[in-house]
Write a protein that holds these residues in place. Sequence first.
Motif, PDB file in Angstrom:
ATOM      1  N   LYS A  11       0.558  -0.062   8.342  1.00 28.40           N
ATOM      2  CA  LYS A  11       0.666   1.393   8.299  1.00 28.40           C
ATOM      3  C   LYS A  11       1.442   1.837   7.061  1.00 28.40           C
ATOM      4  CE  LYS A  11       0.806   2.012  13.313  1.00 28.40           C
ATOM      5  NZ  LYS A  11       1.621   2.552  14.405  1.00 28.40           N
ATOM      6  N   ILE A  12       2.545   1.158   6.780  1.00 30.74           N
ATOM      7  CA  ILE A  12       3.379   1.506   5.623  1.00 30.74           C
ATOM      8  C   ILE A  12       2.586   1.367   4.333  1.00 30.74           C
ATOM      9  CG2 ILE A  12       5.393   0.754   4.267  1.00 30.74           C
ATOM     10  CD1 ILE A  12       6.683   0.012   7.047  1.00 30.74           C
ATOM     11  N   GLU A  13       1.839   0.290   4.194  1.00 35.70           N
ATOM     12  CA  GLU A  13       1.034   0.086   2.989  1.00 35.70           C
ATOM     13  C   GLU A  13      -0.055   1.143   2.856  1.00 35.70           C
ATOM     14  OE1 GLU A  13       1.389  -1.928   0.286  1.00 35.70           O
ATOM     15  OE2 GLU A  13       3.320  -2.286   1.244  1.00 35.70           O
ATOM     16  N   ALA A  14      -0.685   1.497   3.961  1.00 34.52           N
ATOM     17  CA  ALA A  14      -1.726   2.525   3.927  1.00 34.52           C
ATOM     18  C   ALA A  14      -1.140   3.861   3.480  1.00 34.52           C
ATOM     19  CB  ALA A  14      -2.381   2.658   5.307  1.00 34.52           C
ATOM     20  N   VAL A  15       0.016   4.219   4.006  1.00 35.80           N
ATOM     21  CA  VAL A  15       0.676   5.473   3.635  1.00 35.80           C
ATOM     22  C   VAL A  15       1.078   5.460   2.162  1.00 35.80           C
ATOM     23  CG1 VAL A  15       2.750   6.883   4.008  1.00 35.80           C
ATOM     24  CG2 VAL A  15       1.435   6.048   5.968  1.00 35.80           C
ATOM     25  N   LYS A  16       1.527   4.314   1.662  1.00 37.01           N
ATOM     26  CA  LYS A  16       1.914   4.207   0.244  1.00 37.01           C
ATOM     27  C   LYS A  16       0.736   4.483  -0.682  1.00 37.01           C
ATOM     28  CE  LYS A  16       5.834   1.042   0.463  1.00 37.01           C
ATOM     29  NZ  LYS A  16       6.313  -0.299   0.114  1.00 37.01           N
ATOM     30  N   VAL A  28      -8.661   6.309   1.812  1.00 35.89           N
ATOM     31  CA  VAL A  28      -7.894   5.255   2.486  1.00 35.89           C
ATOM     32  C   VAL A  28      -8.434   5.048   3.898  1.00 35.89           C
ATOM     33  CG1 VAL A  28      -5.596   4.550   3.281  1.00 35.89           C
ATOM     34  CG2 VAL A  28      -5.849   5.684   1.070  1.00 35.89           C
ATOM     35  N   SER A  29      -8.775   6.121   4.559  1.00 31.97           N
ATOM     36  CA  SER A  29      -9.357   6.040   5.898  1.00 31.97           C
ATOM     37  C   SER A  29     -10.620   5.182   5.889  1.00 31.97           C
ATOM     38  CB  SER A  29      -9.670   7.454   6.396  1.00 31.97           C
ATOM     39  OG  SER A  29     -10.398   7.413   7.585  1.00 31.97           O
TER      40      SER A  29
END
Length: 45
Positions: A11-16, A28-29
């Motif tokens: 999750k953290i990497e996706a948000v970054k 990203v989705s």
Amino acid sequence: MPKQPYPEEFKIEAVKHITERGHRVADVSAWIGGSRHSLYKWIEE
């Protein structure tokens, strides 16, 4: 069978990708196969 939650690090990497690298939420989705709604929720967290 219930869907397993994504690991916190994932999750953290996706948000970054969105907040630091300037990628669009929709892109990203599509890359991670998750919903845009989930990504917006992760960003808020």
